[in-house]
Design a protein around this motif. Structure first.
Motif, short mmCIF file in Angstrom:
data_model
loop_
_atom_site.label_atom_id
_atom_site.label_comp_id
_atom_site.label_asym_id
_atom_site.label_seq_id
_atom_site.Cartn_x
_atom_site.Cartn_y
_atom_site.Cartn_z
N VAL A 1 24.90 33.98 27.67
CA VAL A 1 25.83 33.49 28.69
C VAL A 1 25.53 32.03 29.02
CG1 VAL A 1 26.35 33.68 31.15
CG2 VAL A 1 26.42 35.71 29.72
N THR B 1 26.25 41.48 21.93
CA THR B 1 26.73 41.53 23.31
C THR B 1 27.74 42.65 23.47
OG1 THR B 1 26.39 39.16 23.54
CG2 THR B 1 27.87 40.22 25.12
N ALA C 1 27.14 45.89 25.79
CA ALA C 1 27.84 45.83 27.08
C ALA C 1 28.27 47.20 27.62
CB ALA C 1 29.05 44.90 26.98
N TRP D 1 27.49 48.60 31.40
CA TRP D 1 28.55 48.93 32.35
C TRP D 1 28.49 50.40 32.76
CZ3 TRP D 1 31.07 45.73 35.19
CH2 TRP D 1 31.33 44.43 34.75
N ASN E 1 23.15 38.89 35.22
CA ASN E 1 24.17 39.14 34.21
C ASN E 1 25.41 39.76 34.83
OD1 ASN E 1 22.53 38.16 32.20
ND2 ASN E 1 21.70 40.16 31.68
N LEU E 2 25.16 40.72 35.71
CA LEU E 2 26.29 41.45 36.29
C LEU E 2 27.15 40.51 37.13
CD1 LEU E 2 27.71 44.15 37.00
CD2 LEU E 2 26.18 44.31 38.95
N ASN F 1 29.04 37.72 34.27
CA ASN F 1 30.44 38.09 34.15
C ASN F 1 31.35 37.06 34.81
OD1 ASN F 1 30.63 40.76 32.76
ND2 ASN F 1 29.14 41.28 34.31
N GLY G 1 31.79 34.27 32.46
CA GLY G 1 32.71 34.62 31.39
C GLY G 1 34.16 34.51 31.84
N ASN H 1 39.49 40.09 32.31
CA ASN H 1 38.64 40.04 31.11
C ASN H 1 37.76 41.27 30.91
OD1 ASN H 1 38.47 37.89 29.02
ND2 ASN H 1 38.80 36.61 30.81
N PRO H 2 37.19 41.84 31.97
CA PRO H 2 36.37 43.03 31.73
C PRO H 2 37.13 44.13 30.98
CG PRO H 2 35.94 42.20 33.91
CD PRO H 2 37.05 41.37 33.36
N TRP I 1 37.29 43.01 27.43
CA TRP I 1 35.99 43.15 26.77
C TRP I 1 35.74 44.59 26.32
CZ3 TRP I 1 33.40 39.99 31.22
CH2 TRP I 1 33.68 38.65 31.03
#
Lengths: 679, 642
Positions: free
Chosen positions: B228, B526, B530, B534, B563-564, B568, B571, B594-595, B598
């Motif tokens: 990231v 990634t 991911a 999640w 990261n969370l 995100n 991103g 986007n999530p 993804w």
């Protein structure tokens, strides 16, 4: 005020004069003296078994040739308070520092802080009759450096005492309340080359910090009992700090510093009775105790009781009986470590001492204190009163004149706790209220024969407060299974309990089924909660939640949270201590690490102690506190934990098959097509 | 193309009867034969004055004459007979004595041996120089010359040297540089390391499950965070330069047609019958002299439908069909390698069937190469979509591509990092591309692989401020097929270049190596990891369980929280950023979804992982022509995004 005290020692041992102990030791090993011998293999017709190798063995290593080493011993690790506070006129505080053979004390260091009113006074450091240092006092903080080269070591102990001498103009009445000296971070530096012991008598160090026990791979109950007795003994030899215990069944010794004077290794083996020191190439020897099947506990008992009278490196002991210690019903101040107490001065003068129910030999009730003593006459116009406090509660108060006194003071059971502090205070106001030194002080003498009288019985409700006294004089230990982990867990518990009482604990390991149904106090340890389901402890060691009377949730342990639980409750009319767990972690034998190193068992209250994995332990009182335990249903996580090994196995096999199948597809060394045309 | 560089001036040649023909120019001859209108000839001559190209090429490329008519007229003018190589094929034995590259170079094809000497066919003017060259190349005097078309020569070569061309196109890279070919998916040591890692993980789960899971968790989270941060830094560098255009419009306008080099456009097509028409129309819009363009349509042999559609579109003479022999692997890079074999332009570009490049893209590429220096081997134009607003998928795809080509690629370029090329609109100097070995036909993202190989060989890859508009996938299934191929290709590329990481570091440096792995290996990793992250988060959020606490010791917990929350957010932010440069402001709020997008990536990643082991070279064909906007847009693709 000057208080004369002797340092607290294990009076049960020192009560036996050397000569008597030597005689008993000889008697133990002489078949002609049946009083020292228990039933068993011994018979009067057997010949005397002389020590196999009297005297020091020729091959025992010494420290000669080893480089000098230094140690620094913080006195807080010996149980001394930090800071050590001195207050009151001419107050004195004794201190005993263990010095192993071969080492000498170099220096006492620390920090000294004194209140402004002490400017002009001094702090004296004594070693017996010798004064090692006079330190003038001034306000603020001073570094403390006291050379100990001239200190005399008496039986591996350097006995020091601090005496506070205030300035002349100090007000003797106000002095104890306002002025004080604090000694912080006291440490003793030692130097030398540790001298390994050459005889069984000298095997144990003056302060034992670490004990390693090696047992056969599948120990029998008597061998396990022997190990736990050694743990109890070792704990009593650890001055003011927890004992690090490690029991290993595979015989392999973890790497140790061979020249560590604070660590000892004992190995229990099977075979003909023989006890001796096994010397390695360098370092301290291992005490090897070899015993026939079923006798290891009694052999060890003999060694522990009479070992200090064995100036040999190897002997052939016979099994001894565990002496039955009758309930004492009475214990004197002298037996509690105070042969005589004398206070002199004016203003408030007090003497306090500590005793636990365990020191009295077991659970007690109806405690009465007979205080016998004498005091100098109270001058006309002066006043004196006698007050007795138990655990902060005033139990007795009366005005006193001079002369002898003999008082019976009954303590209500409600004031009695597991650990008790008894304060005897004399308030003396001289005529005219003048408290200066030299103006007709009062002297009070309390006879060491003053005693506590009590009856066996419980004065405390079920819970941790009943331990360790409930386990006196002896108790059963059940381990399920009997393996290294549960044995170490038992050792940790014995260590914690022994620290809470002066009386030797006498654990006896029995097979599990016997331990479950034994009609006496017990300690049960198991990894399988199913094994104790019939005991109906306060808390069923499965996921649960606690609800109060209003149905509100007070505490919760979900199925996915593994935990260790220690419970104290009554079963079959006897006190029972249960240690078990839910889930795979943490290991039972790590329990001691969750206890406060200073408070130890004293820090426990309630009847249930839970240690969730990765979290801090929690103490709860479940029974009698209006809480209801509600089991939580097993979650899929529980089933998953059972299926986990199978799932792993299947994954491993599946992966193997996949890798074999995929290898020719992805690892190609040559294309199947034709080579390029020559160009 | 040499074939048509022969003078079209008056030719004095011996006829079969030995009498000289009257001098006539090509254009006049064509007009005289009624094959060309006089006004068309005038127009062509005006163009010739600008471009300095041969008249014949101009007439062919403008579609004013048919190829056969032209060459038959030329044959008459040259005084040699015309030969239809389909009807009169050459002697295979004779032909196979020579290399096809030689024949392509010279456009002289040996036909057969006669007692008097060699009979040759050529698409060039048969003058003395040619005869001498033929004698030298083929080791014998030339007895007879016949005229043919360059198309016939290509087709004959492909027919007679099919195996060699195919072998070269398929296994050329493998035999020249096996360490760079994805034919070997895993080397033995890679496979055993992979197997050991998996076995070790299972063993760790059995013996110390908590520690193993903590380690795995920590590795994944730290890697994710590094990825990231890397992308953020690169994007910020790329954003800093978003206003800087290395090629100015004035420079493009100043280019003269006569200075422009010859350009080969490779268009691999497979089952694209429905878009052939718009493809040819899009290529026609290119602002580049058609006579300097050589468009090679690479059509799979078994794709009769596309071939017929291409024929029916009646493309101009600068469009040639190259029939790619049917052989596994049936991939675009293999087809491109075949096309590279026949390419004769100074520069070369790849376009897909549905591409709509900016008209001035070729000129910008030429300028970029002039400015870039000898080490510049490729320039990449930006890709975007003309159907950006068709549905959720196209919107997300557009944001993603805009971010990638408008920020990431410029950032990578500025930082000197390896650039994974896009699948289309890559411009190369043709010879340098041949030196590099062309594409790897076993790598399903041959473009990304080529970009890395170029850097490894010491070349540079740049970007040009030009856009090619494509059709964004409108259907989820089609999208997943496409994306799984891309991710599988990234996995292949990472595996190829990870065979000897020390060598890679020595060649391109540690910084670039790390950048490469973070980007190319990091992307599939990634998306593979991911979903687990999640899932754990969702499980915790819904049930408030403490079961996961032991696997998140403080360092791992803080990184995973980063990261969370931050990861995100970065991103999403970067995708929002993408909308600014192109003015796609209405698309910016869609970046918040986007999530969900993804999730599709992760599905594609697992499909890719499975195919990596089971069908590593399988080319998941993306179906084109599904957009309903295809019929609406005839002019500026930007109109579709307005």
């Amino acid at each position: 005020m000057r208080v004369l005290r002797r340092p607290a020692v294990w009076t049960f041992r020192l009560r036996i004069p050397w000569a008597v102990r030597l005689a008993l030791a000889i008697a133990l090993f002489l078949p002609a003296f049946p009083t020292a011998i228990s039933a068993g293999d011994y018979s009067q017709g057997d010949a005397w078994n002389p020590p196999l190798t009297p005297g020091a063995p020729a091959l025992a290593p010494s420290g000669a040739g080893q480089p000098m080493r230094e140690w620094e011993v913080p006195l807080r690790e010996l149980g001394e308070p930090d800071p050590m506070i001195l207050y009151g006129l001419l107050s004195e505080r004794p201190l005993s520092v263990p010095i192993p053979h071969g080492l000498r004390a170099l220096e006492l260091t620390g920090r000294l802080r004194s209140s402004p009113g002490l400017a002009g006074g001094r702090l004296e450091v004594h070693n017996g009759d010798r004064t090692l240092a006079w330190i003038p006092l001034s306000p603020g903080e001073l570094p403390l450096h006291v050379g100990l080269h001239e200190g005399r070591i008496d039986r591996e102990r350097l006995n020091l005492s601090f005496r506070l001498v205030p300035p002349r103009e100090a007000d003797p009445c106000m002095f104890p309340l306002t002025e004080r000296v604090e000694l912080e971070d006291l440490r003793v530096r030692l130097e030398g080359t540790p001298e390994p012991p050459h005889t069984i008598a000298a095997f144990w160090p003056p302060d034992l910090r670490s004990l390693v026990l090696l047992l056969p791979p599948e120990p029998s109950p008597d061998e396990a009992t022997a190990a736990l007795r050694l743990v109890a003994f070792g704990t009593r030899r650890a001055i003011g700090h927890p004992l690090t215990v490690s029991i290993r069944l595979d015989g392999d010794l973890l790497p140790l510093d061979p020249w560590d004077p604070w660590t000892r290794v004992v190995q229990i083996k099977r075979g003909e009775p023989r006890t001796g020191l096994r010397f390695p190439e360098e370092g301290f020897p291992t005490l090897e105790i070899q015993a026939p099947s079923g006798t290891a506990d009694r052999i060890v008992e003999s060694i522990l009781r009479y070992g200090e009278a064995l100036p040999f490196s190897e002997v052939a002991p016979q099994p001894g009986a565990t002496p039955e210690a009758p309930f004492p019903r009475r214990i004197t101040l002298a037996e509690l470590g105070h042969p005589q107490v004398q206070m002199s001065g004016s203003g408030p003068m007090e003497f306090s001492f500590f005793f636990s129910q365990g020191d009295l030999g077991g659970p007690v009730r109806g405690v009465r204190f007979r205080l016998v003593g004498r005091m100098s006459p109270v001058p006309e116009g002066g006043r004196a009163s006698l007050l007795v406090f138990l655990n902060g509660g005033l139990a007795h108060a009366e005005p006193i004149g001079g002369g002898a006194f003999d008082r019976w003071i009954a303590f209500p059971d409600g004031l009695l706790q597991r650990d008790n502090t008894l304060i005897i205070r004399v308030d003396y106001t001289p005529p005219g209220g003048d408290c200066r030194i030299g103006m007709h002080p009062l002297t009070v003498f309390m006879d060491g024969a003053s005693y506590l009288e009590f009856q066996a019985g419980r004065s405390l409700g079920p819970g941790f407060e009943r331990f360790p006294q409930a386990l006196l004089p002896a108790f059963i230990v059940g381990l399920h299974p009997l393996d290294e982990s549960t044995l170490n867990a038992a050792a940790q518990l014995v260590m914690l309990l022994q620290r809470a009482t002066r009386r030797p604990l006498q654990p006896e390991v029995r097979p599990w089924e016997q331990a479950l149904s034994a009609g006496m106090p017990r300690v049960l340890i198991t990894r399988d909660p199913e094994a104790i389901k019939d005991l109906r402890p306060p808390l069923d060691p499965r996921p649960f939640r606690l609800l109060d009377l209003d149905g509100r949730e007070r505490f919760r342990m979900d199925p996915d949270r593994p935990f260790i639980v220690l419970e104290a409750f009554e079963h079959g009319g006897h006190d029972l201590l249960l240690l078990t767990r839910w889930g795979q972690t943490p290991e039972l034998h790590t329990i001691a690490s969750a206890f406060d190193p200073q408070l130890g068992w004293y820090g426990l209250s309630g009847d249930v102690w839970i240690w969730p994995a990765g979290e801090s332990p929690v103490e709860i009182r479940v029974r009698g506190a209006g809480l209801r335990v509600e089991p939580l249903p097993s979650s899929p996580a529980v089933w998953w934990s059972r299926l986990w090994p199978w799932a792993l196995g299947a994954a491993f096999l599946g992966l193997l098959v996949f890798l074999i199948w995929v290898y020719p597809r992805v690892v190609r060394t040559r294309p199947p097509g034709p080579a390029l045309p020559a160009s | 193309m040499e074939a048509l560089t022969a003078s079209t001036g008056p030719v004095q040649a011996e006829s079969e009867e030995g009498k000289p023909h009257p001098p006539m120019r090509l254009g006049e001859a064509l007009v005289a034969r009624g094959l060309l209108r006089p006004e068309d000839l005038d127009w062509a001559l005006r163009i010739q004055a600008q471009t300095r190209e041969r008249l014949g090429q101009i007439l062919l490329s403008r579609g004013l004459v048919r190829r056969y008519d032209l060459y038959q007229t030329l044959a008459d003018l040259w005084g040699v007979p015309f030969v239809d190589l389909l009807q009169e094929p050459p002697d295979p034995e004779l032909l196979h004595r020579f290399r096809p590259e030689e024949i392509l170079e010279s456009w002289i094809l040996p036909l057969r041996e006669t007692p008097e000497g060699l009979e040759i066919a050529t698409a060039r003017r048969p003058d003395a120089a040619l005869l001498e060259e033929a004698a030298r190349r083929f080791g014998g005097p030339v007895a007879r010359v016949r005229a043919t078309t360059e198309w016939d020569i290509r087709r004959t070569l492909l027919r007679f040297f099919r195996t060699d061309v195919l072998a070269s196109a398929t296994y050329g890279l493998y035999y020249r540089r096996p360490e760079e070919s994805a034919h070997t998916v895993f080397t033995r040591s890679q496979f055993f390391a992979f197997a050991l890692a998996l076995m070790g993980t299972l063993l760790g789960l059995a013996l110390a499950p908590r520690l193993t899971l903590v380690l795995l968790n920590g590795l994944v989270n730290f890697f994710f965070m590094a990825s990231v941060v890397f992308k953020f830094v690169v994007s910020m560098v790329g954003a800093r330069y978003e206003r800087e255009t290395p090629i100015l419009e004035e420079e493009v306008a100043a280019l003269k047609d006569e200075e422009l080099p010859r350009y080969t456009i490779l268009v691999p097509v497979y089952r694209e019958a429905s878009v052939i028409g718009s493809l040819l129309a899009n290529l026609k819009r290119l602002d580049y002299p058609p006579e300097k363009l050589e468009i090679l349509l690479l059509i799979e042999e078994d794709d009769r439908e596309t071939l017929e559609a291409a024929k029916a579109a009646r493309p101009p003479g600068n469009v040639c069909f190259i029939l790619i022999p049917d052989q596994i692997p049936k991939t675009k890079p293999k087809a491109c390698n075949v096309g590279l074999f026949f390419a004769s332009g100074d520069y070369l570009v790849i376009y897909d069937a549905e591409d709509r490049p900016d008209p001035d893209q070729l000129k910008k590429a030429v300028l970029a190469f002039r400015k870039g220096g000898p080490r510049l081997i490729c320039v990449q134009a930006a890709l975007n979509y003309f159907n950006a607003r068709e549905n959720f998928l196209t919107r997300m795809f557009t944001l993603e591509y805009s971010y990638w080509f408008d920020y990431m690629l410029p950032g990578l370029y500025r930082l000197g990092m390896p650039i994974p090329l896009g699948g289309t609109s890559n411009h190369f100097p043709t010879e340098r591309l041949r030196e590099l070995g062309g594409w790897d036909p076993f790598n399903v993202t041959e473009d990304a692989d080529l970009g890395i190989r170029a850097i490894v060989e010491g070349f540079e890859v740049g970007v040009i401020p030009s856009t090619t508009y494509e059709e964004a996938n409108t259907r989820v299934g089609n999208w997943i097929r496409q994306r799984s191929r891309w991710i599988k290709g990234y996995m292949q590329t990472a595996l190829v270049h990870a065979r000897n990481p020390w060598r890679l570091i020595r060649r391109i440096g540690l910084r670039r190596t790390l950048g490469f792995f973070l980007l190319v290996a990091g992307t599939p990793l990634t998306f593979l990891s991911a979903p687990w992250m999640w899932l754990m988060f969702a499980w915790w959020a819904i049930t408030r369980t403490h079961a996961l606490d032991p696997f998140f010791p403080p360092p791992v917990l803080y990184v995973s929280l980063f990261n969370l929350l931050i990861g995100n957010a970065i991103g999403i932010y970067l995708n929002m950023l993408a909308g600014f440069k192109r003015g796609y402001y209405d698309l910016i709020p869609w970046a918040l979804l986007n999530p969900i997008y993804w999730v599709l990536h992760s599905i594609a990643a697992y499909k890719a992982l499975w195919q990596l082991f089971t069908r590593p070279f399988y080319w998941e064909k993306t179906t084109h022509g599904l957009s309903r906007w295809l019929g609406d847009i005839h002019g500026n693709p930007e109109e579709g995004n307005a």
